[in-house]
Scaffold this motif. Structure first.
Motif, short mmCIF file in Angstrom:
data_model
loop_
_atom_site.label_atom_id
_atom_site.label_comp_id
_atom_site.label_asym_id
_atom_site.label_seq_id
_atom_site.Cartn_x
_atom_site.Cartn_y
_atom_site.Cartn_z
N MET A 214 0.84 -1.20 0.00
CA MET A 214 0.00 0.00 0.00
C MET A 214 0.87 1.24 0.00
O MET A 214 2.01 1.21 0.44
N THR A 215 0.29 2.34 -0.50
CA THR A 215 1.03 3.60 -0.49
C THR A 215 1.02 4.16 0.93
O THR A 215 0.05 3.99 1.67
N ILE A 216 2.08 4.82 1.29
CA ILE A 216 2.18 5.43 2.61
C ILE A 216 1.34 6.71 2.62
O ILE A 216 1.53 7.58 1.77
N GLY A 217 0.39 6.80 3.54
CA GLY A 217 -0.43 7.99 3.70
C GLY A 217 -1.56 8.16 2.71
O GLY A 217 -2.23 9.18 2.70
N ALA A 218 -1.80 7.17 1.87
CA ALA A 218 -2.89 7.25 0.89
C ALA A 218 -3.50 5.85 0.70
O ALA A 218 -3.02 4.88 1.28
N THR A 219 -4.51 5.76 -0.13
CA THR A 219 -5.21 4.49 -0.28
C THR A 219 -4.79 3.69 -1.51
O THR A 219 -5.41 2.69 -1.82
N GLY A 220 -3.74 4.09 -2.19
CA GLY A 220 -3.28 3.34 -3.36
C GLY A 220 -2.64 2.02 -2.97
O GLY A 220 -2.22 1.82 -1.84
N SER A 221 -2.58 1.12 -3.94
CA SER A 221 -1.94 -0.17 -3.70
C SER A 221 -1.30 -0.68 -4.98
O SER A 221 -1.54 -0.16 -6.06
N ALA A 222 -0.49 -1.70 -4.84
CA ALA A 222 0.19 -2.32 -5.97
C ALA A 222 0.55 -3.75 -5.60
O ALA A 222 0.39 -4.16 -4.44
N MET B 169 -11.84 -3.64 1.69
CA MET B 169 -12.81 -2.56 2.00
C MET B 169 -12.23 -1.61 3.06
O MET B 169 -12.35 -0.40 2.96
N TYR B 170 -11.60 -2.15 4.08
CA TYR B 170 -11.04 -1.34 5.17
C TYR B 170 -9.97 -0.38 4.65
O TYR B 170 -9.97 0.81 4.98
N TRP B 171 -9.06 -0.89 3.82
CA TRP B 171 -7.94 -0.06 3.36
C TRP B 171 -8.34 0.96 2.30
O TRP B 171 -7.53 1.77 1.88
N ARG B 172 -9.60 0.98 1.91
CA ARG B 172 -10.08 2.03 1.00
C ARG B 172 -10.26 3.36 1.74
O ARG B 172 -10.31 4.40 1.11
N THR B 173 -10.34 3.28 3.07
CA THR B 173 -10.51 4.50 3.87
C THR B 173 -9.42 4.66 4.92
O THR B 173 -9.48 5.58 5.74
N HIS B 174 -8.45 3.77 4.93
CA HIS B 174 -7.36 3.81 5.91
C HIS B 174 -6.02 3.62 5.21
O HIS B 174 -5.96 3.12 4.09
N SER B 175 -4.97 4.03 5.87
CA SER B 175 -3.61 3.86 5.37
C SER B 175 -2.68 3.80 6.57
O SER B 175 -3.13 3.72 7.71
N VAL B 176 -1.39 3.83 6.31
CA VAL B 176 -0.41 3.93 7.38
C VAL B 176 0.43 5.18 7.12
O VAL B 176 0.66 5.56 5.98
N GLY C 104 4.29 4.09 10.57
CA GLY C 104 3.63 2.79 10.61
C GLY C 104 2.33 2.76 11.38
O GLY C 104 1.75 1.70 11.57
N ARG C 105 1.85 3.93 11.80
CA ARG C 105 0.55 3.99 12.50
C ARG C 105 -0.59 4.00 11.49
O ARG C 105 -0.50 4.68 10.46
N ILE C 106 -1.65 3.30 11.81
CA ILE C 106 -2.83 3.28 10.94
C ILE C 106 -3.56 4.61 11.09
O ILE C 106 -3.80 5.07 12.20
N ILE C 107 -3.88 5.21 9.95
CA ILE C 107 -4.59 6.49 9.93
C ILE C 107 -5.83 6.37 9.05
O ILE C 107 -5.91 5.51 8.17
N GLU C 108 -6.80 7.23 9.31
CA GLU C 108 -7.98 7.29 8.47
C GLU C 108 -7.72 8.30 7.36
O GLU C 108 -7.19 9.38 7.61
N VAL C 109 -8.07 7.93 6.15
CA VAL C 109 -7.88 8.80 4.99
C VAL C 109 -9.25 9.31 4.57
O VAL C 109 -10.16 8.51 4.37
N PRO C 110 -9.41 10.65 4.46
CA PRO C 110 -10.71 11.17 4.06
C PRO C 110 -11.12 10.67 2.69
O PRO C 110 -10.27 10.50 1.80
N ASP C 111 -12.40 10.45 2.51
CA ASP C 111 -12.95 10.05 1.23
C ASP C 111 -12.73 11.18 0.24
O ASP C 111 -12.93 12.35 0.56
N ALA C 112 -12.34 10.86 -0.98
CA ALA C 112 -12.07 11.87 -1.99
C ALA C 112 -13.30 12.74 -2.27
O ALA C 112 -13.18 13.92 -2.59
N SER C 113 -14.49 12.21 -2.11
CA SER C 113 -15.71 12.98 -2.36
C SER C 113 -15.97 14.00 -1.26
O SER C 113 -16.73 14.95 -1.45
#
Length: 115
Positions: free
Chosen positions: A55-63, A93-100, A104-113
């Motif tokens: 996963m991307t650090i601080g965002a919801t992207g992945s690879a 589903m969880y990582w669509r709104t969370h990141s690290v 390394g702490r789990i954070i909530e990422v605001p929805d783009a909308s």
């Protein structure tokens, strides 16, 4: 050429169902049973064989990264026990709104909308 069917009707060798139709149905039934009994999942895997998700650090992207490589810069492995395996599973589903974050702490990422 003529015979009596089990229903008492006279039938020629040319009448009745085509063998290819019956064979196709049998093949389809066998394939269905094989899929159901081998434990294959009908869900889409997050990554292919020989890869793991990052996963991307601080965002919801992945690879997906080959098993023998480290995550590229800006990416990190998912926390242990929280790795998505299939599209739309619990962790996907969880990582669509969370990141690290970078620590390394789990954070909530605001929805783009919402931005």
């Amino acid at each position: 050429m003529y015979g009596i069917s089990r229903f008492g009707r006279v039938a020629s060798a040319r009448s009745g169902r085509r063998p290819s139709r019956s064979a196709a149905g049998l093949a389809l039934a066998c394939a269905t049973v094989a899929v159901l009994t081998t434990g294959c999942s009908m869900e889409d895997a997050i990554c292919g064989g020989g890869e793991y998700p990052v996963m991307t650090i601080g965002a919801t992207g992945s690879a997906c990264v080959p098993d023998d490589e480290d995550p590229p810069k800006g990416y990190v492995r998912y926390p242990e026990g929280k790795v998505p395996e299939h599209v739309d599973d619990k962790w996907d589903m969880y990582w669509r709104t969370h990141s690290v974050d970078r620590n390394g702490r789990i954070i909530e990422v605001p929805d783009a909308s919402e931005q």
